[in-house]
Design an enzyme around this catalytic site. Structure first.
Site, PDB file in Angstrom:
ATOM      1  N   GLU A  25      -9.761  -1.690   6.266  1.00 48.35           N
ATOM      2  CA  GLU A  25      -8.483  -1.835   6.960  1.00 48.35           C
ATOM      3  C   GLU A  25      -8.693  -1.680   8.460  1.00 48.35           C
ATOM      4  O   GLU A  25      -8.217  -2.457   9.265  1.00 48.35           O
ATOM      5  CB  GLU A  25      -7.456  -0.815   6.469  1.00 48.35           C
ATOM      6  CG  GLU A  25      -6.109  -1.008   7.175  1.00 48.35           C
ATOM      7  CD  GLU A  25      -5.053   0.039   6.857  1.00 48.35           C
ATOM      8  OE1 GLU A  25      -5.428   1.173   6.508  1.00 48.35           O
ATOM      9  OE2 GLU A  25      -3.862  -0.293   6.970  1.00 48.35           O
ATOM     10  N   SER A  60       4.660  -1.122   4.020  1.00 50.82           N
ATOM     11  CA  SER A  60       4.820  -2.471   4.574  1.00 50.82           C
ATOM     12  C   SER A  60       4.919  -3.484   3.442  1.00 50.82           C
ATOM     13  O   SER A  60       4.214  -3.381   2.442  1.00 50.82           O
ATOM     14  CB  SER A  60       3.620  -2.844   5.455  1.00 50.82           C
ATOM     15  OG  SER A  60       3.469  -1.929   6.506  1.00 50.82           O
ATOM     16  N   GLN A  99       0.845  -1.183   0.000  1.00 53.73           N
ATOM     17  CA  GLN A  99       0.000   0.000   0.000  1.00 53.73           C
ATOM     18  C   GLN A  99       0.884   1.237   0.000  1.00 53.73           C
ATOM     19  O   GLN A  99       1.594   1.482   0.971  1.00 53.73           O
ATOM     20  CB  GLN A  99      -0.874  -0.033   1.265  1.00 53.73           C
ATOM     21  CG  GLN A  99      -1.682   1.204   1.521  1.00 53.73           C
ATOM     22  CD  GLN A  99      -2.156   1.275   2.975  1.00 53.73           C
ATOM     23  OE1 GLN A  99      -1.503   0.772   3.885  1.00 53.73           O
ATOM     24  NE2 GLN A  99      -3.288   1.897   3.187  1.00 53.73           N
ATOM     25  N   GLY A 100       0.847   1.998  -1.063  1.00 53.68           N
ATOM     26  CA  GLY A 100       1.674   3.201  -1.154  1.00 53.68           C
ATOM     27  C   GLY A 100       0.863   4.452  -0.906  1.00 53.68           C
ATOM     28  O   GLY A 100       0.450   5.137  -1.838  1.00 53.68           O
ATOM     29  N   TYR A 101       0.616   4.738   0.359  1.00 51.68           N
ATOM     30  CA  TYR A 101      -0.142   5.941   0.721  1.00 51.68           C
ATOM     31  C   TYR A 101       0.785   6.976   1.373  1.00 51.68           C
ATOM     32  O   TYR A 101       0.998   8.057   0.850  1.00 51.68           O
ATOM     33  CB  TYR A 101      -1.264   5.611   1.720  1.00 51.68           C
ATOM     34  CG  TYR A 101      -2.467   4.886   1.172  1.00 51.68           C
ATOM     35  CD1 TYR A 101      -2.489   4.364  -0.118  1.00 51.68           C
ATOM     36  CD2 TYR A 101      -3.596   4.716   1.966  1.00 51.68           C
ATOM     37  CE1 TYR A 101      -3.613   3.681  -0.597  1.00 51.68           C
ATOM     38  CE2 TYR A 101      -4.721   4.044   1.493  1.00 51.68           C
ATOM     39  CZ  TYR A 101      -4.723   3.527   0.219  1.00 51.68           C
ATOM     40  OH  TYR A 101      -5.827   2.864  -0.229  1.00 51.68           O
ATOM     41  N   SER A 102       1.333   6.616   2.561  1.00 47.03           N
ATOM     42  CA  SER A 102       2.053   7.605   3.360  1.00 47.03           C
ATOM     43  C   SER A 102       3.324   8.098   2.671  1.00 47.03           C
ATOM     44  O   SER A 102       3.986   7.352   1.953  1.00 47.03           O
ATOM     45  CB  SER A 102       2.447   7.000   4.703  1.00 47.03           C
ATOM     46  OG  SER A 102       1.326   6.476   5.348  1.00 47.03           O
TER      47      SER A 102
HETATM   48  C1  FAD Z   1       3.598  -0.568  11.576  1.00 44.96           C
HETATM   49  C2  FAD Z   1       3.179   0.432  10.550  1.00 44.96           C
HETATM   50  C3  FAD Z   1       2.848   0.009   9.278  1.00 44.96           C
HETATM   51  C4  FAD Z   1       2.478   0.935   8.297  1.00 44.96           C
HETATM   52  N1  FAD Z   1       2.180   0.482   7.024  1.00 44.96           N
HETATM   53  C5  FAD Z   1       1.894   1.381   6.049  1.00 44.96           C
HETATM   54  C6  FAD Z   1       1.702   0.960   4.683  1.00 44.96           C
HETATM   55  O1  FAD Z   1       1.808  -0.223   4.351  1.00 44.96           O
HETATM   56  N2  FAD Z   1       1.451   1.894   3.750  1.00 44.96           N
HETATM   57  C7  FAD Z   1       1.329   3.211   4.048  1.00 44.96           C
HETATM   58  O2  FAD Z   1       1.067   3.985   3.153  1.00 44.96           O
HETATM   59  N3  FAD Z   1       1.506   3.654   5.331  1.00 44.96           N
HETATM   60  C8  FAD Z   1       1.789   2.769   6.336  1.00 44.96           C
HETATM   61  N4  FAD Z   1       2.016   3.210   7.628  1.00 44.96           N
HETATM   62  C9  FAD Z   1       2.001   4.654   7.895  1.00 44.96           C
HETATM   63  C10 FAD Z   1       0.904   5.130   8.817  1.00 44.96           C
HETATM   64  O3  FAD Z   1      -0.307   5.186   8.170  1.00 44.96           O
HETATM   65  C11 FAD Z   1       1.353   6.494   9.384  1.00 44.96           C
HETATM   66  O4  FAD Z   1       2.472   6.269  10.201  1.00 44.96           O
HETATM   67  C12 FAD Z   1       0.282   7.162  10.208  1.00 44.96           C
HETATM   68  O5  FAD Z   1      -0.782   7.554   9.417  1.00 44.96           O
HETATM   69  C13 FAD Z   1       0.825   8.380  10.964  1.00 44.96           C
HETATM   70  O6  FAD Z   1       1.520   9.249  10.138  1.00 44.96           O
HETATM   71  P1  FAD Z   1       2.984   9.771  10.522  1.00 44.96           P
HETATM   72  O7  FAD Z   1       3.804   8.599  10.818  1.00 44.96           O
HETATM   73  O8  FAD Z   1       3.444  10.696   9.482  1.00 44.96           O
HETATM   74  O9  FAD Z   1       2.779  10.553  11.884  1.00 44.96           O
HETATM   75  P2  FAD Z   1       2.333  12.085  12.032  1.00 44.96           P
HETATM   76  O10 FAD Z   1       1.152  12.333  11.172  1.00 44.96           O
HETATM   77  O11 FAD Z   1       3.500  12.945  11.891  1.00 44.96           O
HETATM   78  O12 FAD Z   1       1.840  12.087  13.543  1.00 44.96           O
HETATM   79  C14 FAD Z   1       2.688  12.383  14.646  1.00 44.96           C
HETATM   80  C15 FAD Z   1       1.818  12.628  15.852  1.00 44.96           C
HETATM   81  O13 FAD Z   1       0.966  13.750  15.638  1.00 44.96           O
HETATM   82  C16 FAD Z   1      -0.370  13.410  15.876  1.00 44.96           C
HETATM   83  N5  FAD Z   1      -1.262  14.190  14.995  1.00 44.96           N
HETATM   84  C17 FAD Z   1      -1.092  14.449  13.667  1.00 44.96           C
HETATM   85  N6  FAD Z   1      -2.108  15.175  13.204  1.00 44.96           N
HETATM   86  C18 FAD Z   1      -2.960  15.354  14.238  1.00 44.96           C
HETATM   87  C19 FAD Z   1      -4.218  16.007  14.389  1.00 44.96           C
HETATM   88  N7  FAD Z   1      -4.822  16.599  13.360  1.00 44.96           N
HETATM   89  N8  FAD Z   1      -4.812  15.992  15.598  1.00 44.96           N
HETATM   90  C20 FAD Z   1      -4.225  15.365  16.646  1.00 44.96           C
HETATM   91  N9  FAD Z   1      -3.031  14.740  16.562  1.00 44.96           N
HETATM   92  C21 FAD Z   1      -2.429  14.727  15.376  1.00 44.96           C
HETATM   93  C22 FAD Z   1      -0.429  11.929  15.593  1.00 44.96           C
HETATM   94  O14 FAD Z   1      -1.540  11.328  16.230  1.00 44.96           O
HETATM   95  C23 FAD Z   1       0.891  11.455  16.145  1.00 44.96           C
HETATM   96  O15 FAD Z   1       0.779  11.292  17.521  1.00 44.96           O
HETATM   97  C24 FAD Z   1       2.407   2.305   8.618  1.00 44.96           C
HETATM   98  C25 FAD Z   1       2.752   2.730   9.903  1.00 44.96           C
HETATM   99  C26 FAD Z   1       3.151   1.817  10.870  1.00 44.96           C
HETATM  100  C27 FAD Z   1       3.518   2.330  12.221  1.00 44.96           C
END
Ligand code: FAD
Lengths: 397, 353
Positions: free
Chosen positions: A242, A159, A124-127
């Site tokens: 999901e 992932s 999944q290429g989202y983040s």
């Molecule tokens: C084990 C694992 C597997 C993953 N697998 C995939 C994958 O296969 N494909 C993919 O695309 N992504 C994947 N992800 C990514 C995942 O979706 C992101 O890590 C997640 O959405 C958080 O984004 P970030 O890491 O940039 O954190 P950030 O968005 O930078 O968040 C940092 C902190 O700020 C808080 N925060 C941010 N915005 C707000 C708000 N508006 N209000 C309150 N708090 C806020 C968050 O809750 C967090 O505590 C994976 C992540 C993990 C940990």
């Protein structure tokens, strides 16, 4: 309130139980996604309608009419027998439902069958580095060049990218449109020239996710799901799938059973852990929470069967509560094991194949992944409770 | 009244922090985790006089107080520093000094030339596969999770709370590294095949004093590790932007940081008091040591999880290395008694159970 599913369902339940008695013992334990025994087990499950149940035959499924009660019975019985429910992964749990809902006939014919059979693995290429919680601000772009999309940019936390044959990917195709309206949902092969994968080791010590770089990656124009600019809508349609799977109470029940078993067999100072009233109370608290989540799941199921029953909130809390509960459960096992609970890796004293520590950490990952707990709370309060959103901040400069 | 660190203690803290910042940054912790020795780290701490801290002056030590040791433990936790501090600088000197008759070992400990590890598994919670029996100057059985892996001798406690000293080189002793989640420390399984064991003390108060100070040091280590996690979370939140603003401007993120702080701040006073009580308030020492160990375990667990969450996906990576602190808090929680067990002891000590 009527909790019986009816006689025809009890008959079905008996069938499932017979299958589990006959074959359950052969279900693979901890085998990799590509392991022959995993693929063979998957095939057997599809043939018997215990996975890919409602996917039409022409796409490789079992082709049963949708019947969520039967699906439910299958989930319950497999959990009870602690038998492997078949392959998961983002292709099966996210992409296949998306294609069934929004794919073209050609896409369904080409992609669903190998995916559910476990021969085509997806990532999944989202983040992106700059687009996590604020996913809609993603900047990986694709431009049309003749009959091909050309993709440039970077994803992160992808992932299983290192194992995947294909990726489903969100990219910006309409740079001038408002941010949610400029995204498209593309599908392409991971061996396409221009893709570079750099593994990222996570806190469990495994490199399960990756940075994924795209440099002039070319793919046919028709490998898009939905129309140009509809990618956000397409992605959101399956995000629910999901999130349901991340908090799945049936999986949690299996771990609860394993924890109970551990407490009945493990002794400290000659006393079984289950005979310690404090530990027992903690177990009962966890069991109560698991029970609540299982009944919550039944209620969500019921709301899909009965028009007019509203369970929107009950569904909205599943990811938040389910992942936190699972993290707590795994942590409890570590606690009651004392120093032995610290065992990891090749340590011969690990209990339950060393799973407690790794699952404890992994579920912290899932508290973050798939929309963090804080984002879930925002969704519950803003969409569920109709509370005003945080004021938006415009981009500086 | 003055509830706080003395000027000397603040100076001690500064000098340890400076050394650790300059010489034991995360990169160095990683090389230890990958198998390097911690000799240079212990050498550096020896130059600062750390191994001599609790050793009596008569044996070449500086005879400072448990509070001074707690200050050092906190710094070590803050930097997730490897090293034999807990056994060699705290628990072993406490046991040997209160038992008497071990001048030679105490002098060697003070000089940083001799390391004594701790094998208390049997006395804390006997496991099916690890039991210790001592009789007639010999010991048999095994200890799990003895710390540290490179010790020259081990202080072994049996279920009667008698303490024995077993040389690492003794005939019949086998030592095998046991991998745990916490790779900032190396623990071992000791197998004793009728090994020579010198009785250090059969006075259970010696065992208790040793255990109590060990527990307070683990709590102080968690205090430092958790503080480091909060500091990193706050700094990251100010710098990471999502939705066109620093995530620190979201109330959800601010509240996570505020809750961590609100939970940890009282722990600082608690650790100070517990360490002080060990030397100066004998009536309160044992109960406070138990509560401090258990309470810091709970707060450490909360902070470790929450600080990771503030970092989002980045918190879950090895790249950032935040997990070294997460796991350090985790192992401090489990060692020398997990919270329920230690709280039960606190109740018993007060005649409540
Ligand atoms: C084990 C694992 C597997 C993953 N697998 C995939 C994958 O296969 N494909 C993919 O695309 N992504 C994947 N992800 C990514 C995942 O979706 C992101 O890590 C997640 O959405 C958080 O984004 P970030 O890491 O940039 O954190 P950030 O968005 O930078 O968040 C940092 C902190 O700020 C808080 N925060 C941010 N915005 C707000 C708000 N508006 N209000 C309150 N708090 C806020 C968050 O809750 C967090 O505590 C994976 C992540 C993990 C940990």
């Amino acid at each position: 309130m009527d909790l019986s599913f009816g006689p025809e369902y009890e008959e079905f339940r008996a069938e499932v139980q017979t299958f589990l008695r006959e074959h359950g013992g052969r279900s693979p334990q901890n085998a990799g996604m590509r392991a022959p025994e995993s693929l063979a087990w998957q095939k057997l499950l599809i043939e018997n309608g215990y996975t890919a149940r409602t996917i039409p035959k022409e796409y490789g499924g079992f082709g049963a009419p949708p019947d969520i009660i039967k699906s439910r019975i299958i989930a319950e019985e497999f959990a009870d027998a602690r038998v492997n429910t078949g392959l998961g992964g983002q292709g099966i749990s996210m992409l296949v439902p998306t294609l069934l809902e929004m794919g073209t006939e050609a896409q369904k014919l080409e992609l669903i069958k190998p995916t559910i059979q476990g021969e085509m693995i997806w990532c999944q290429g989202y983040s992106e580095p700059g687009a996590g919680s604020d996913l809609a601000s993603l900047t990986t772009r694709a431009v049309l060049d003749g009959d091909e999309w050309v993709v440039n940019g970077q994803k992160i936390w992808t992932s299983t990218a290192q194992l995947a044959d294909w990726i489903f990917c969100l990219v910006r195709t309409e740079p001038d449109a408002p941010k949610h309206k400029g995204i498209s949902f593309l599908l392409f092969k991971m061996d396409t020239p221009g893709i570079e994968i750099r593994p990222l080791v996570d806190m469990t010590g495994v490199a399960n996710f990756n940075e994924t770089f795209f440099t002039d990656v070319r793919l046919p124009k028709d490998q898009i799901v939905g129309q140009r600019g509809e990618g956000w809508m397409v992605a959101n349609a399956v995000l629910g799938h999901e999130r349901d799977s991340l908090g799945n109470p049936n999986n949690t029940l299996m771990r609860l059973n394993a924890l109970t078993e551990l407490m009945k067999t493990e002794t400290v100072g000659g006393e079984r852990l289950i005979d310690n009233p404090v530990y027992r109370d903690r177990l009962m608290q966890i069991q109560g929470r698991v029970m609540a989540m299982r009944f919550n799941d039944l209620r969500v199921l019921s709301s899909r069967l009965n028009k007019g029953q509203d369970a929107a909130l009950a569904r909205m809390i599943v990811k938040l509560q389910g992942t936190e509960l699972r993290h707590d459960l795994e942590g409890m096992a570590i606690d009651i094991l004392g120093e032995v609970g610290l065992s990891y890796g090749d340590n011969p004293h690990t209990r339950s194949a060393g799973s407690w520590q790794s699952q404890y950490m992994y579920y912290l990952g899932l508290i973050i992944g798939g929309g963090t707990s804080q984002i879930q709370k925002n969704i519950i309060s803003e969409r569920g409770l109709d509370m005003p959103r945080e004021p938006k901040v415009e981009k500086a400069g | 009244m003055r509830f706080g660190l003395s000027e000397e203690q603040t100076l001690l803290e500064d000098s340890v922090n400076r050394f650790l910042r300059d010489h034991v940054a995360l990169d160095r912790v990683r090389t230890y985790a990958d198998g390097d020795s911690d000799d240079d780290i212990w050498q550096g701490l020896t130059e600062l006089g750390i191994p001599a801290l609790l050793v009596p002056e008569a044996q070449g030590g500086v005879e400072l107080s448990p509070l001074d040791a707690a200050v050092v433990a906190e710094s070590l936790g803050y930097h997730v520093a490897p090293g034999p501090f807990l056994g060699s600088a705290v628990m072993a000197p406490t046991a040997l000094a209160s038992a008497g008759d071990h001048d030679e070992e105490l002098s060697a400990l003070a000089a940083g030339e001799f390391r004594i590890g701790i094998a208390f598994g049997e006395s804390i919670g006997r496991r099916i596969e690890a039991q210790v029996t001592a009789a007639g100057g010999r010991i048999s059985g095994s200890s799990l999770f003895a710390f540290d892996a490179d010790a020259d001798a081990y202080l072994v406690a049996d279920s009667n709370h008698h303490l024995y000293l077993v040389r690492a080189a003794a005939t019949g002793l086998e030592r095998a590294v046991l991998t745990t989640v916490d790779r900032t420390r190396r623990t071992v399984e000791l197998t004793y095949n009728n090994v020579e064991a010198e009785l250090v003390s059969d006075d259970t108060s010696v065992y208790e004093a040793t255990l109590d100070i060990g527990r307070v040091m683990l709590a102080a280590d968690t205090l430092g590790a958790a503080q480091a996690m909060i500091d990193q979370a706050v700094a990251y939140a100010k710098q990471r932007e999502q939705f066109n603003r620093p995530i620190a401007s979201f109330q959800a993120v601010k509240h996570m940081c505020a809750e961590m702080t609100a939970s940890l701040e009282p722990c600082r006073a608690m650790v100070w008091f517990a360490a002080h009580a060990l030397a100066d308030l004998p009536d309160e020492a044992r109960v406070t040591a138990c509560h401090t160990k258990a309470h810091l375990a709970e707060v450490g667990k909360f902070v470790a999880k929450t600080a990771t969450e503030v970092h989002g996906g980045m918190g879950f990576t090895d790249l950032l290395g935040l997990h070294y602190w997460f796991k350090r808090c985790g192992s401090n929680r489990q060692w020398l008694g997990a919270p329920e067990l230690v709280r039960e002891e606190a109740a018993q000590l007060q005649g409540l159970a």
